[in-house]
Scaffold this motif. Structure first.
Motif, short mmCIF file in Angstrom:
data_model
loop_
_atom_site.label_atom_id
_atom_site.label_comp_id
_atom_site.label_asym_id
_atom_site.label_seq_id
_atom_site.Cartn_x
_atom_site.Cartn_y
_atom_site.Cartn_z
N LEU A 545 45.98 26.80 2.10
CA LEU A 545 45.85 25.34 2.04
C LEU A 545 46.51 24.76 0.79
O LEU A 545 47.03 23.66 0.80
CB LEU A 545 44.37 24.95 2.06
CG LEU A 545 43.57 25.45 3.26
CD1 LEU A 545 42.11 25.14 3.10
CD2 LEU A 545 44.10 24.81 4.54
N ALA A 546 46.44 25.51 -0.27
CA ALA A 546 47.06 25.04 -1.51
C ALA A 546 47.27 26.22 -2.43
O ALA A 546 46.59 27.24 -2.32
CB ALA A 546 46.17 24.01 -2.18
N THR A 547 48.26 26.08 -3.32
CA THR A 547 48.49 27.12 -4.33
C THR A 547 48.18 26.53 -5.70
O THR A 547 48.60 25.42 -6.02
CB THR A 547 49.96 27.59 -4.26
OG1 THR A 547 50.22 28.02 -2.93
CG2 THR A 547 50.23 28.73 -5.21
N LEU A 548 47.42 27.27 -6.46
CA LEU A 548 47.01 26.76 -7.78
C LEU A 548 47.71 27.57 -8.87
O LEU A 548 47.82 28.79 -8.77
CB LEU A 548 45.50 26.87 -7.93
CG LEU A 548 44.67 26.24 -6.81
CD1 LEU A 548 43.21 26.61 -6.96
CD2 LEU A 548 44.83 24.73 -6.83
N LYS A 549 48.17 26.86 -9.89
CA LYS A 549 48.85 27.54 -11.00
C LYS A 549 48.21 27.12 -12.32
O LYS A 549 47.22 26.36 -12.30
CB LYS A 549 50.32 27.16 -10.99
CG LYS A 549 51.05 27.77 -9.83
CD LYS A 549 52.54 27.67 -10.02
CE LYS A 549 53.22 28.38 -8.86
NZ LYS A 549 54.38 27.72 -8.38
N GLU A 556 35.27 22.36 -8.11
CA GLU A 556 34.50 21.20 -8.58
C GLU A 556 33.75 20.52 -7.44
O GLU A 556 32.72 19.89 -7.67
CB GLU A 556 35.44 20.21 -9.28
CG GLU A 556 36.24 19.27 -8.39
CD GLU A 556 37.31 19.95 -7.56
OE1 GLU A 556 37.43 21.18 -7.65
OE2 GLU A 556 38.00 19.27 -6.78
N ILE A 557 34.24 20.69 -6.20
CA ILE A 557 33.65 19.94 -5.08
C ILE A 557 32.19 20.34 -4.90
O ILE A 557 31.31 19.50 -4.78
CB ILE A 557 34.47 20.17 -3.80
CG1 ILE A 557 35.87 19.57 -3.99
CG2 ILE A 557 33.78 19.54 -2.59
CD1 ILE A 557 36.80 19.77 -2.83
N SER A 558 31.96 21.64 -4.89
CA SER A 558 30.58 22.07 -4.64
C SER A 558 29.68 21.79 -5.83
O SER A 558 28.51 21.47 -5.66
CB SER A 558 30.56 23.55 -4.29
OG SER A 558 31.20 24.27 -5.30
N LYS A 613 40.15 13.20 -2.66
CA LYS A 613 41.52 13.40 -2.15
C LYS A 613 41.64 14.79 -1.52
O LYS A 613 42.22 14.96 -0.46
CB LYS A 613 42.52 13.28 -3.29
CG LYS A 613 43.13 11.90 -3.40
CD LYS A 613 44.28 11.95 -4.37
CE LYS A 613 44.30 10.68 -5.20
NZ LYS A 613 45.06 10.83 -6.43
N ARG A 614 41.09 15.77 -2.24
CA ARG A 614 41.17 17.13 -1.72
C ARG A 614 40.40 17.24 -0.40
O ARG A 614 40.82 17.91 0.52
CB ARG A 614 40.59 18.11 -2.74
CG ARG A 614 41.53 18.36 -3.88
CD ARG A 614 40.95 19.34 -4.85
NE ARG A 614 41.95 19.72 -5.86
CZ ARG A 614 41.72 20.59 -6.81
NH1 ARG A 614 40.55 21.16 -6.93
NH2 ARG A 614 42.66 20.89 -7.68
N LEU A 615 39.28 16.56 -0.39
CA LEU A 615 38.45 16.64 0.82
C LEU A 615 39.11 15.99 2.01
O LEU A 615 38.88 16.39 3.15
CB LEU A 615 37.09 15.98 0.55
CG LEU A 615 36.07 16.86 -0.15
CD1 LEU A 615 34.86 16.05 -0.54
CD2 LEU A 615 35.66 18.02 0.75
N1 LIG Z 1 43.65 21.19 -0.69
C1 LIG Z 1 43.19 21.64 -1.81
N2 LIG Z 1 43.97 21.65 -2.92
C2 LIG Z 1 43.52 22.15 -4.05
N3 LIG Z 1 42.30 22.67 -4.20
C3 LIG Z 1 41.48 22.70 -3.15
C4 LIG Z 1 41.89 22.18 -1.93
N4 LIG Z 1 40.89 22.36 -1.11
C5 LIG Z 1 39.88 22.93 -1.77
N5 LIG Z 1 40.25 23.14 -3.00
C6 LIG Z 1 39.45 23.73 -4.06
O1 LIG Z 1 38.86 24.93 -3.57
C7 LIG Z 1 37.54 24.90 -4.00
C8 LIG Z 1 36.55 25.72 -3.24
O2 LIG Z 1 35.28 25.50 -3.77
P1 LIG Z 1 34.73 24.00 -3.89
O3 LIG Z 1 34.46 23.49 -2.56
O4 LIG Z 1 33.65 23.97 -4.88
O5 LIG Z 1 35.97 23.21 -4.50
C9 LIG Z 1 37.17 23.45 -3.86
C10 LIG Z 1 38.36 22.78 -4.43
O6 LIG Z 1 38.29 22.69 -5.82
#
Ligand SMILES: Nc1ncnc2c1ncn2[C@@H]1O[C@@H]2COP(=O)(O)O[C@H]2[C@H]1O
Length: 783
Positions: A545-549, A556-558, A613-615
């Motif tokens: 879904l996404a690449t993190l660097k 943070e969402i949870s 936004k991520r959600l």
């Molecule tokens: N599309 C996305 N882009 C970047 N990070 C994401 C994306 N979707 C989910 N995440 C991250 O993945 C994490 C999984 O755990 P959380 O739900 O706590 O928080 C989520 C986000 O921080």
């Protein structure tokens, strides 16, 4: 840049204990400091936060932080002091110098050259405003503003009248770089005397040929000694921890110290005796008393150098050479004076050998004796026997000392490696005993490899454990500032927010393929990527879904309870995150994050906005799932095996009125209500109805056979709408109940607290009226 890198921490680029600001550094060093510094509100740490925040503000620059109120205040504090009482002209000059200093990054480091307004009376009773150093940005690092005097400016006023134009005087910071370099120069002068005085005394033959050269060198070194006395007059000293820069005080302090007398003794002018006894270097032996300066220089170098072991080895060798040199010269003096009675005991060609050869022969003899190698020419007289025995005994002691030193150096070189190896061995033994699968063992060993390669230290926390919390925090900020500045949420936030967070971060290292979190787990931490690459993956573990660097963050969402699983389960991870290679992450616990966010609500809003936004990415996929998934648990919703997005369930804008004929086969509505089939079972027809509605719309009216379908669709749509309405009402009721219960809970909490306070009051001997009023007010505010 001698002061730089003086910390025993790999990552620190600029050391600045004096100024309180450590330079930015590469990653890796002092990770453990974060934990220690961030560990729960130690009072000292709490107290130091303000200065840290100020330091952060200064480091990040007032422009970048201009948006935030806190930083603006701090920025103003930094510059305000310099603006207080300077004329506009001198202020401009100050600013220019300040720019220069800050550009070179040296101002907080050394405070070597500073200027402060100065009155002629300042020495006796400094006026209050003169206690500010208007140039030094010490407000930023929390050190005393006047304490780093260097170049002090005198803008002299007397009786309100300008007596003379501004002029400059020098005050050297004893901990500054200038002082260090000067002590190096003086040490060189001392070394010259150390080597040459005894040599010339033993081998006086050289005097006649090179008299002028020696004279010049001697008096040049004397000149340096003299300059050192003058330097001391202008060197500041610490009084109650504050650097004194007042000229009269400095003079008095130096002249009342032993150092002054030692310095004078060093320059004792016995040279006049040359006139009576001739040119004899032994008259200069008092110059050797300056050894205290040399030792101080060596000490400081050893403390500050980045290569302490190399330095120790070199200085050990130098000391050995000096001892051999002095011993050789002593031996030659004895030999020359025929001290032990037998001619040609050591030299067989004394008559023919030149001075250098004689010197080398003596040196060689002493090397053999003092290194206890032996093989010396056999002594003949009693005196020679005693001399050789004494030499060998001394050599033995010297040898033991040298061996001890060398062992120390070797041990300290490999301490880190040994500790690391011991830990690795322990883990390996454990895995072998517990029969851990081989692939896992290999993984663990590789993890250790990476740790060693990147950080060269198995326990960074330990490396800085001896430092006070404030320093640990400063190091943590400086070492990790670069990473944190890259993180989106930290950009343009208040400096204090970043500072608070950095104190709570904890480093972790993940191996390739490790899952940092999995979808559905309860989130307890969020992560910041310091180094490495990670992937946010879908349910199947393949869809990326996404690449993190480096600089990204996740999780943070949870911890913000914004998860997609509804209010109750909002603390669940919305996705899985996997490490592609090795990843260096910072962990921030939920509690710590909330603690900080409570104080910085603006940051929380930013964080939540990004989380939303991520959600949004999930919104579409989860909707279909939610719509279909819920039906299993929620009566009244339609179940389907097909995956139709909710949007596709929309009705066409103008459905055709269905012609109803009695001869028609039973309509969908009839089926729905006449049959005993539960509404839960009719999701598929919804889809088919939708498609038939579309087809009938396309067909421009359609025949009687198709007329029942749209009607059935409308009915099912009504069912859905009523279900949604019912659910909304239910949700509203639950939320209202929830709010009522929360209020009740806080009321009860308050009552319990109140009761506890009363008990405490009773224990302490009664309660006062004022506290009751206060309680009453609290109660009101809670209600
Ligand atoms: N599309 C996305 N882009 C970047 N990070 C994401 C994306 N979707 C989910 N995440 C991250 O993945 C994490 C999984 O755990 P959380 O739900 O706590 O928080 C989520 C986000 O921080």
């Amino acid at each position: 840049m001698y002061y730089q890198r003086k910390f025993p921490l790999g990552g620190v680029k600029q050391g600045a204990l004096e100024g309180g600001a450590l330079g930015g550094g590469g990653g890796g060093g002092a990770l453990g400091a974060l934990r220690a510094a961030g560990s729960p509100p130690a009072p000292s740490l709490g107290a130091s936060r303000h200065s840290l925040i100020e330091m952060m503000t200064c480091r990040l620059g007032s422009r970048r932080l201009g948006g935030s109120r806190g930083s603006l205040q701090a920025g103003t504090t930094c510059s305000a002091a310099s603006e207080l009482d300077l004329s506009s002209r001198s202020r401009r000059a100050h600013k220019a110098r300040l720019k220069l200093l800050s550009a070179s990054g040296e101002a907080p480091l050394l405070g070597g050259w500073r200027s402060t307004p100065h009155t002629p009376h300042a020495s006796a009773t400094p006026a209050p405003h003169h206690s500010h150093n208007h140039l030094a940005p010490q407000h930023c690092n929390g050190t005393d503003s006047g304490s780093r005097g260097g170049l002090r400016r005198r803008s002299t006023y007397a009786s309100g009248r300008l007596r003379s134009g501004p002029h400059w005087s020098f005050v050297f910071d004893p901990a500054g770089r200038l002082c260090y370099y000067w002590s190096m120069v003086v040490s060189l002068a001392f070394l010259y005397n150390l080597w040459v005085i005894v040599y010339r005394f033993a081998f006086q033959e050289i005097n006649g040929e090179t008299l002028i050269v020696w004279f010049c060198l001697d008096y040049f070194s004397d000149f340096l000694y003299l300059a050192d006395i003058l330097f001391h007059f202008r060197t500041g000293y610490l009084e109650d921890g504050v650097l004194q820069t007042d000229a009269a005080k400095l003079r008095a302090h130096y002249m009342n110290s032993t150092t002054f007398y030692i310095d004078c003794l060093c320059l004792l002018p016995l040279d006049f005796l040359y006139l009576s006894i001739g040119f004899n270097s032994i008259l200069r032996s008092f110059r050797l008393v300056k050894i205290y300066r040399f030792w101080a220089f060596m000490d400081r170098t050893e403390r500050h150098t980045n290569y302490p072991n190399l330095f120790r080895s070199t200085s050990l060798i130098h000391y050995l050479l000096v001892i051999f040199h002095w011993n050789g010269c002593l031996y030659h003096i004895i030999y020359k004076n025929n001290g032990f009675g037998s001619k040609n005991w050591v030299y067989h060609d004394t008559e023919t050998a030149d001075v250098v050869k004689q010197y080398l022969q003596s040196y060689y003899w002493c090397t053999l004796a003092l290194t206890t190698i032996g093989d010396l020419p056999r002594p003949r007289s009693k005196g020679e026997y005693v001399f050789v025995i004494a030499q060998l005994l001394f050599g033995l002691l010297l040898f033991a000392t040298v061996l001890g030193h060398v062992a120390n150096i070797v041990t300290s070189v490999s301490t880190a490696r040994k500790e690391f190896q011991a830990k690795l061995d322990g883990v390996k033994t454990y895995m072998r005993m517990r029969r851990v699968p081989t692939h896992l063992q290999v993984k663990v060993i590789k993890w250790f490899d990476y740790l060693w390669l990147t950080q060269k230290c198995s326990d960074e926390e330990k490396a800085v454990s001896c430092l006070p919390d404030k320093l640990k925090a400063e190091i943590a900020i400086n070492v990790h500032l670069d990473t944190l500045k890259r993180v989106e949420i930290f950009q343009n936030t208040e400096a204090g927010f970043l500072c608070e967070l950095v104190l709570r971060l904890r480093p972790v290292l993940f191996s390739p393929g490790d899952y940092i979190c999995r979808k559905g787990e309860v989130g307890k931490e969020m992560y910041i990527v310091n180094r490495g690459k990670l992937q946010v993956v879908g349910d199947n573990g393949k869809t990326v879904l996404a690449t993190l660097k480096a600089g990204s963050y996740f999780g943070e969402i949870s911890i913000l309870n914004m998860g997609t699983a509804g209010k109750q389960l909002g603390n669940r991870r919305t996705a899985s995150v996997r490490s592609v290679g090795y990843s260096d992450l910072f962990v921030l616990s939920k509690k710590d994050m909330w603690d900080v966010l409570k104080e910085y609500p603006a940051a929380r809003v930013r964080l939540e906005a990004i989380a939303v936004k991520r959600l949004e990415k999930y919104k579409k996929a989860p909707l279909e799932k939610v719509a279909m998934g819920r039906c299993q648990s929620t009566p009244g919703l339609v179940e389907t095996s097909g995956r139709i997005p909710i949007e596709e369930m929309q009705l066409p804008a103008a459905p055709l009125p269905p012609p109803l004929h009695s001869s028609h086969p039973p309509s969908y509505r009839d089926q729905l209500y006449s049959s005993s089939v539960s509404p839960l079972r009719v999701a598929s027809p919804v889809a088919s109805c939708a498609s038939s509605a579309r087809s009938s719309a396309a067909g421009g009216g359609g025949g009687g056979a198709g007329g029942g379908a749209p009607r059935a669709f409308i009915d099912s749509h009504e069912v859905l709408e009523s279900e949604i309405k019912r659910l909304r009402e239910r949700l509203y009721t639950v939320e209202t109940e929830n709010a009522a219960m929360s209020a009740k809970l806080s009321q009860q909490q308050w009552e319990v607290d109140q009761r506890l306070q009363e008990i405490e009051m009773q224990i302490c001997g009664g309660s006062s009226l004022s506290s009751q009023e206060e309680n009453e007010r609290n109660r009101e505010s809670i209600i």
